[in-house]
Design a protein around this motif. Structure first.
Motif, short mmCIF file in Angstrom:
data_model
loop_
_atom_site.label_atom_id
_atom_site.label_comp_id
_atom_site.label_asym_id
_atom_site.label_seq_id
_atom_site.Cartn_x
_atom_site.Cartn_y
_atom_site.Cartn_z
N GLU A 53 109.42 -7.70 175.04
CA GLU A 53 108.09 -8.29 175.18
C GLU A 53 108.03 -9.64 174.47
O GLU A 53 107.48 -10.61 174.99
CB GLU A 53 107.02 -7.36 174.61
N GLY A 54 108.62 -9.72 173.29
CA GLY A 54 108.67 -10.98 172.56
C GLY A 54 109.42 -12.05 173.32
O GLY A 54 109.00 -13.21 173.37
N ASP A 55 110.53 -11.67 173.96
CA ASP A 55 111.30 -12.62 174.77
C ASP A 55 110.47 -13.13 175.95
O ASP A 55 110.49 -14.32 176.26
CB ASP A 55 112.59 -11.98 175.28
N ARG A 56 109.73 -12.23 176.61
CA ARG A 56 108.88 -12.65 177.74
C ARG A 56 107.79 -13.60 177.27
O ARG A 56 107.51 -14.62 177.90
CB ARG A 56 108.24 -11.44 178.42
N LEU A 57 107.17 -13.30 176.13
CA LEU A 57 106.12 -14.17 175.61
C LEU A 57 106.69 -15.53 175.21
O LEU A 57 106.06 -16.57 175.44
CB LEU A 57 105.43 -13.50 174.42
N HIS A 58 107.89 -15.53 174.65
CA HIS A 58 108.52 -16.80 174.28
C HIS A 58 108.81 -17.63 175.53
O HIS A 58 108.60 -18.85 175.54
CB HIS A 58 109.81 -16.53 173.50
N ARG A 59 109.27 -16.97 176.60
CA ARG A 59 109.51 -17.70 177.86
C ARG A 59 108.22 -18.25 178.45
O ARG A 59 108.23 -19.25 179.16
CB ARG A 59 110.21 -16.79 178.87
N LEU A 60 107.08 -17.59 178.16
CA LEU A 60 105.78 -18.09 178.63
C LEU A 60 105.30 -19.29 177.82
O LEU A 60 104.31 -19.91 178.16
CB LEU A 60 104.73 -16.99 178.53
N GLY A 61 105.99 -19.57 176.71
CA GLY A 61 105.64 -20.74 175.92
C GLY A 61 105.02 -20.46 174.57
O GLY A 61 104.60 -21.37 173.88
N VAL A 62 104.96 -19.18 174.17
CA VAL A 62 104.45 -18.86 172.84
C VAL A 62 105.49 -19.32 171.82
O VAL A 62 106.66 -18.96 171.92
CB VAL A 62 104.17 -17.34 172.69
N ARG A 63 105.07 -20.14 170.88
CA ARG A 63 105.99 -20.67 169.88
C ARG A 63 106.52 -19.55 168.99
O ARG A 63 105.78 -18.63 168.63
CB ARG A 63 105.30 -21.72 169.01
N SER A 64 107.80 -19.65 168.63
CA SER A 64 108.43 -18.59 167.85
C SER A 64 107.80 -18.44 166.46
O SER A 64 107.80 -17.35 165.90
CB SER A 64 109.93 -18.82 167.74
N ASP A 65 107.24 -19.51 165.91
CA ASP A 65 106.60 -19.39 164.59
C ASP A 65 105.25 -18.67 164.66
O ASP A 65 104.69 -18.30 163.64
CB ASP A 65 106.44 -20.75 163.93
N ARG A 66 104.74 -18.45 165.86
CA ARG A 66 103.48 -17.72 166.04
C ARG A 66 103.70 -16.32 166.59
O ARG A 66 102.76 -15.56 166.78
CB ARG A 66 102.55 -18.48 166.98
N LEU A 67 104.94 -15.99 166.88
CA LEU A 67 105.29 -14.71 167.51
C LEU A 67 105.83 -13.75 166.45
O LEU A 67 106.73 -14.10 165.69
CB LEU A 67 106.33 -14.95 168.59
N THR A 68 105.28 -12.55 166.39
CA THR A 68 105.68 -11.54 165.41
C THR A 68 106.03 -10.25 166.12
O THR A 68 105.28 -9.79 166.98
CB THR A 68 104.54 -11.27 164.40
N LEU A 69 107.16 -9.65 165.75
CA LEU A 69 107.55 -8.36 166.30
C LEU A 69 107.03 -7.26 165.38
O LEU A 69 107.36 -7.22 164.19
CB LEU A 69 109.08 -8.28 166.41
N ILE A 70 106.18 -6.39 165.93
CA ILE A 70 105.65 -5.24 165.19
C ILE A 70 105.92 -4.01 166.04
O ILE A 70 105.13 -3.69 166.94
CB ILE A 70 104.15 -5.39 164.89
N PRO A 71 107.03 -3.32 165.79
CA PRO A 71 107.36 -2.15 166.61
C PRO A 71 106.35 -1.03 166.37
O PRO A 71 105.78 -0.91 165.29
CB PRO A 71 108.76 -1.74 166.13
N PRO A 72 106.14 -0.19 167.40
CA PRO A 72 105.20 0.92 167.24
C PRO A 72 105.72 1.91 166.19
O PRO A 72 106.92 2.08 166.01
CB PRO A 72 105.15 1.56 168.63
N GLY A 73 104.80 2.56 165.52
CA GLY A 73 105.16 3.53 164.49
C GLY A 73 105.75 4.80 165.06
O GLY A 73 106.54 5.49 164.43
N VAL A 74 105.40 5.13 166.32
CA VAL A 74 105.88 6.34 166.97
C VAL A 74 106.35 5.95 168.37
O VAL A 74 105.67 5.23 169.08
CB VAL A 74 104.75 7.39 167.09
N PHE A 75 107.51 6.44 168.76
CA PHE A 75 108.02 6.18 170.11
C PHE A 75 107.82 7.36 170.99
O PHE A 75 107.89 8.47 170.65
CB PHE A 75 109.52 5.83 170.07
#
Length: 75
Positions: A53-75
């Motif tokens: 999801e982070g990669d897709r958002l980055h390709r959409l133009g979201v700057r990496s310094d504004r993008l944060t990976l927060i994985p879900p607590g439960v899968f």
């Protein structure tokens, strides 16, 4: 202001002033998708639940310094 989902991101920008944190807000097809993409690029912070999801958002133009990976607590 935390906005969860594309519709919430669009609605959050109707409120002037607060900083915007967006999550689970990948743009859909059509004109609303374009608007959501633009708002995501302008958000103060965008949270992604997965690396893919982070990669897709980055390709959409979201700057990496504004993008944060927060994985879900439960899968």
């Amino acid at each position: 202001l935390h906005a969860w989902g594309a519709a919430a991101v669009r609605a959050a920008r109707l409120v002037p002033g607060p900083r915007l944190v967006a999550s689970a807000a990948e743009p859909e097809a059509g004109p609303l998708g374009w608007l959501t993409g633009r708002l995501l690029r302008r958000a103060d912070r965008v949270a992604a639940a997965t690396r893919a999801e982070g990669d897709r958002l980055h390709r959409l133009g979201v700057r990496s310094d504004r993008l944060t990976l927060i994985p879900p607590g439960v899968f």
